[in-house]
Structure formats: structure tokens, C-alpha cells
Design a protein around this motif. Sequence first.
Motif, mmCIF file in Angstrom:
data_model
loop_
_atom_site.group_PDB
_atom_site.id
_atom_site.type_symbol
_atom_site.label_atom_id
_atom_site.label_comp_id
_atom_site.label_asym_id
_atom_site.label_seq_id
_atom_site.Cartn_x
_atom_site.Cartn_y
_atom_site.Cartn_z
ATOM 1 N N TYR A 62 32.037 -8.896 -30.453
ATOM 2 C CA TYR A 62 31.090 -7.984 -30.133
ATOM 3 C C TYR A 62 29.843 -9.028 -29.622
ATOM 4 O O TYR A 62 29.477 -8.748 -27.976
ATOM 5 N N ALA A 63 29.389 -9.684 -30.105
ATOM 6 C CA ALA A 63 28.257 -10.478 -29.940
ATOM 7 C C ALA A 63 28.643 -11.947 -29.551
ATOM 8 O O ALA A 63 27.750 -12.806 -29.683
ATOM 9 N N ALA A 64 29.636 -12.101 -29.263
ATOM 10 C CA ALA A 64 30.275 -13.643 -29.117
ATOM 11 C C ALA A 64 29.814 -14.161 -27.792
ATOM 12 O O ALA A 64 30.790 -14.635 -27.000
ATOM 13 N N ASN A 65 28.936 -13.764 -27.230
ATOM 14 C CA ASN A 65 28.455 -14.343 -25.894
ATOM 15 C C ASN A 65 27.447 -15.483 -25.898
ATOM 16 O O ASN A 65 26.784 -15.460 -27.035
ATOM 17 N N ARG A 66 27.251 -16.217 -25.056
ATOM 18 C CA ARG A 66 26.296 -17.357 -25.032
ATOM 19 C C ARG A 66 24.800 -16.936 -25.523
ATOM 20 O O ARG A 66 24.104 -17.488 -26.264
ATOM 21 N N LEU A 69 24.908 -15.911 -29.278
ATOM 22 C CA LEU A 69 25.147 -16.850 -30.081
ATOM 23 C C LEU A 69 23.919 -17.814 -30.080
ATOM 24 O O LEU A 69 23.603 -18.721 -31.057
ATOM 25 N N ARG A 70 23.191 -17.977 -28.963
ATOM 26 C CA ARG A 70 21.992 -18.658 -28.950
ATOM 27 C C ARG A 70 20.810 -18.616 -30.159
ATOM 28 O O ARG A 70 20.385 -19.674 -30.408
ATOM 29 N N ARG A 71 20.790 -17.505 -30.432
ATOM 30 C CA ARG A 71 19.977 -17.071 -31.530
ATOM 31 C C ARG A 71 20.313 -17.607 -32.992
ATOM 32 O O ARG A 71 19.543 -18.269 -33.874
ATOM 33 N N TYR A 72 21.683 -18.277 -32.950
ATOM 34 C CA TYR A 72 22.085 -18.775 -34.368
ATOM 35 C C TYR A 72 22.449 -20.485 -33.890
ATOM 36 O O TYR A 72 22.980 -21.143 -34.753
ATOM 37 N N GLN A 73 21.970 -20.725 -32.791
ATOM 38 C CA GLN A 73 22.193 -22.329 -32.262
ATOM 39 C C GLN A 73 23.567 -22.339 -32.257
ATOM 40 O O GLN A 73 24.224 -23.477 -32.570
ATOM 41 N N LEU A 74 24.534 -21.663 -32.014
ATOM 42 C CA LEU A 74 26.041 -21.433 -31.625
ATOM 43 C C LEU A 74 26.461 -21.428 -30.396
ATOM 44 O O LEU A 74 27.809 -21.424 -30.286
ATOM 45 N N GLU A 75 25.871 -21.445 -29.535
ATOM 46 C CA GLU A 75 26.147 -21.229 -28.000
ATOM 47 C C GLU A 75 27.225 -22.306 -27.610
ATOM 48 O O GLU A 75 28.080 -21.870 -26.637
ATOM 49 N N HIS A 76 27.128 -23.480 -28.051
ATOM 50 C CA HIS A 76 28.297 -24.616 -28.110
ATOM 51 C C HIS A 76 29.682 -24.154 -28.527
ATOM 52 O O HIS A 76 30.744 -24.818 -28.154
ATOM 53 N N LEU A 77 29.762 -23.077 -29.195
ATOM 54 C CA LEU A 77 31.021 -22.700 -29.768
ATOM 55 C C LEU A 77 31.525 -21.436 -29.130
ATOM 56 O O LEU A 77 32.471 -20.847 -29.708
ATOM 57 N N THR A 78 30.886 -21.088 -28.080
ATOM 58 C CA THR A 78 31.159 -19.692 -27.449
ATOM 59 C C THR A 78 32.790 -19.597 -26.964
ATOM 60 O O THR A 78 33.259 -18.840 -27.323
ATOM 61 N N GLU A 79 33.370 -20.491 -26.464
ATOM 62 C CA GLU A 79 34.843 -20.727 -26.124
ATOM 63 C C GLU A 79 35.655 -20.561 -27.218
ATOM 64 O O GLU A 79 36.418 -19.850 -27.455
#
Length: 623
Positions: A62-66, A69-79
Motif C-alpha cells: 500500500y505505501a511501498a512507493n518511493r 518509504l522516504r519517511r523511513y529512509q527506505l527509498e533505496h529498497l523500493t524495488e
Amino acid sequence: MALLDDLQQKILVGDGAMGTFLYQEGIHGCFELLNYDRPEKVLKVHQQYIEAGADIIQTNTYAANRLKLRRYQLEHLTEEINYNAVAIAKEAASDHTYVLGTIGGISNVHLNEFETEEIQASFKEQADVLLTAGVDGILLETFYSIDELSLILRYLRQQTKVPIIAQVTLGDIGVLQGGVSLKAALNRLEEEGADVVGLNCRMGPHHMVRSLEELPLPLKTYLSVYPNASLPNVRDGRFFYQSNPHYFGKMTEELVGEGARLIGGCCGTTPDHVRAIKTTIVSKGLIPITRKSIKEKRTNTVSVTSPNVTESLSDVSPKSQSVIVELDPPKSLARTDEFLKGTKALKEAGADAVTLADNSLASARIDNLSLGVLMKQQTKARPLLHLACRDRNLIGLQSHLLGLHTLGIHDVLAITGDPAKVGDFPGASSVYDMASLDLIKFIKQLNEGISFSGKDLGEKTVFTVAGAFNANARYIDKEVKRLERKIKAGADYFMSQPVYSIKQFETVYKATKHLPVPIYIGIMPLVSSRNAEFLHNEVPGITLSDDVRKRMAACGKSKADGEKEGLLLAKELIDEAKTYFNHIYLITPFLRYQMTVELTRYIQSMSERSLVQGQNKTQQVKR
């Protein structure tokens, strides 16, 4: 297309909530990260829903978009998070279970955090991964903005032929935020290529049934409904929902009766809710309906109340002049009489409106609404109230604005507001449910008779809305772009921060002369060298020239000399400002209204002199 074939013939059961279910299990933080570091937790949830009777499960994305995910510093794991989510769901699925790739809305219910281009890029990235991973279809859910939902729907329809389910989230019964009707929204989604249209989240089954009662059956698509378990509540600091699977099962029959062919659950629902849906469908032998009676919608007549003023501050002629004077509400109750005395003097001097700040610099003052009402009643002055987003949430903002309208106060300045930590209550929190741009749009929506949730107010408000303008911005072109966005949002005119540089007036004029709304240029008289240095060094958006600071410094500590020089400087600024701007915004320092009274009279005398000169020229021509 097997999914659509099944929907043509029977009622399918979706799964229930993922996030709230995990939350109830004691898991916190980013639920989508579990796809990466604790996949067994997600797998177990999918399995429980399938065992309960779900024909369709959705990926934990649901919230697995860049952007989210940036709010958790996880945008690099989006894919990777999205790929893993599909793999986990497929592992759980049986031969008869459909796996939908879920994409959730990005824009907040009330605040636009991101630019459209950022949102579009984020959607495309996530959609591409889910499609590549081989989902059976896409589920678009919890979209408050129909425009945002259309953005991703159009992209997906160009990229794939897999079934697309597009679900909106309602602001009120039968209506989206902004007053868009559910019927209009679903028709639009149908036209843009959705295979299944529907609604999810925010409401329980009762209110969703009520929303569907006025809705005809879709002509080219199927209808989906994913209600919340109930309204949320808080117990011991934790959110929870009523445990009501039996009730959910009973409401399933009504949802089917309104045309739903895919029924699942959203926030607060569990495998027990899904089991209840399945049991009702099987035990009652429910099948899709092909016709229904539509409940006639009650229409409310929206009347318009005219403001108790002869002319809007935004409707003044470009060739005429207008003066707004700010008089801050006092911090001390002992100075209320002085404030009212000042507003009366300003009214008599010719001020078109007296504007009251809303706890400027995050310092607590007497409520500007109460003083605005008093000044209107006792002095007949026209109140223009600043409205800051800092101190009120959405509920408070709408309530406050409806109160203003009810009291006959129709002029507001929409501002974001200084953060609470800069004021005299550093432990206070800032709300910021909105920023000034969002607030302008919201006020204009009230002028259409529509509440924030989209509900009919029964009457249109008649606010004129001013926007704030930093005329001292280092990059004036960027500031003007902000003004253009505010005009697009509905701003009727602008009020600038005080300008202390004569050269700046020409710069501002050249940068803003194309704007179609009036600008009230700010002038605030200085009272001392100390005051000048404070404004220059500590107040954001205000810059004083070296010459101005030297002239104030030359006054020493003499209060009389400081005020005299401050008035002289202000008159020089007014003389130059009037070369370019007809509308002046005077800001009273420290409740010293005698200074702005004198300046208001000075501006009025300038107008009178111009009028006399014009009449003399006319008489000379006639001779």
C-alpha cells in the motif's frame, strides 16, 4: 481475464486489512519493510485470509512507493520491497486465489506534500515493478483525490491489459473531498479504463451502503467495496476498531443488494470479518444483481448571503487607492480598551479595513476573532482577520471559518504561521494540517457551499481571501511564482511584508505588474534603532537598508526622536510606493496606533491633493 470472468458470474471475496492487523499483533513502524526483513509475518497474514475464504489477496505494498518509504529512509529498497511482496503473496495463494498488486494514494487527505511530477514518477516506478513481478491485477486504493487516481490509472491502462480495480475514498456519504460526487468519480474512472470501480476505507459498511443507494449500477465495469470495520477509537493510547464480524456478515447482503461484486475489508478488518462475508454469500446463495432501484437524492438549496460591506477589498478599482492597517491584538487584557480606541481612530482616519494578526511570531495574544467582533460592533471598523494554519486542525479551521461567516466577518488573510517553537510557548506543538495554499483552496471551497469533506453546507460563504507576499525575497521571481499558484488557488489580493528600500518598490512592481489581482504593499514605521536592528536581524522576510539603520541609530535612545524619524522614513517610503502601487498596507508597531493614524491621514491627503490637481487641470482645459 479470468478474474473479470468470475466477477461476471459471482460475488468474489477480497481479503481484509494488512497494516491494522499487524498493528494489533504488536508490530510497529513501516509495515512494507516486513516484505524485506520479516516475510514470514506477511505470509502468515495472507494465509489466514485465504483460509477465511478470500478469493483475492493484495500485496503488502500500500505505501511501498518511493515518497512514502522516504519517511523511513527506505527509498533505496523500493524495488526489492515490491518484488518481495508479490513473491510472498504468490507463495500463499492457492490455484484459485488471485493476487493483486496494491498501490495506495500518496497525497495526504488535506496537505499536498509533493509536486505532481514527483507523485507521477513514484507511481510509475512502483507500478512497473508490480507488473514485471507478474500480478493478476492491480488494486488502486485509498485515493482521496480523483485527479491523483486518474494519473496512475491512465498510465497503467497504457502499460497493461491486466484487470485494474480503482477505488476512491469518500469524504462524506456519497461525495469525495472537494464535493465531487461518487457517481461522477466512478463514471470518470470507468471512462479512463478501470475494469472494476469502487470505494474503500474511512467508512464502515453502513455508510457505504448509504453512499451506494443513490448510485446506478456501472454500465461497463463491476463494483467493489472494502469498508472499514468501524470508526476508529483509542484505548490506552492505541487505536482499535470494534470487533464486529457478525455485523459485517449481515451488511454483506445489503452491499450485494446495491451492486457490489467484490467485497473485502479495509482498516480494522480481520480474517474473522472475511469469514463472515464468505459465510453470508455462501449460506444466502448471493449472486450479482443486474438491476436495482435508486434512492432519490435529496437536493439542498444553497443560498448566498451577501457580506455587510459595500465593496470587497479585492474589487477596488486599480485607479483608486485603498489602505489596510494592521493593529495587533494585545497580549495584555488591560490594553483591550486601548486597542478599540485605536481601531476607532484608524476608521475615522480613513482606513478601509483594520487587520488583526493571529498570534504572530507564535506569541499568544487575545483572540483576533473576539476583538474583530468587538471592533465591528463598537467602532464600525471593518475587520480583516489573519488565519494561521499553525494552531488549528482541519476541524478547528472549518469551525472557525463558519463562525466568522456567521458573525458577518468575510475578509481573511490565509497564512501558514510561524512555528510554535519560535514563540513564547516553545513547548507548544504546531498543527499544520494545511499550509497557506491549501487553506486558500479550502476557503474558496466553502464559498461554493461545500465543506472540507465534500458535504453540502446549505449556504455559501462569501469570503475574500488575501495571500501573504514576501516583497523582500532574495529571488523575487520565485516568490512571484508562489503568488501565481496562490492566485490559481483562489487568492483575491496580496498583502506584503514591510518594505524599507525605496529601490525595492520598482523591483517588486516590475515583477508583479502582470498579476491580475491587487497588491497592498507593506509599510511599517520604525520606532527606535533597537526596533530597526531587531527587525533586520531577527525577523524572517524583513531587510532594512544601511541608510535606514543609520538614520534610526542617529536618534539615540530618545523615544520621541525615534518615532519622529520613523514617521519621516515611512512617509518617504509611501511617496515612492504610491508611484507604483495604489494600495497600502500599514503595520502598526507595538499598538502605537497614533503613528499609523497619521500615516493613514497622510495617504488620504495625497489622494485629496491629486484630486484637486486633477480638477484644476480640467477647469484650465475648459477655459
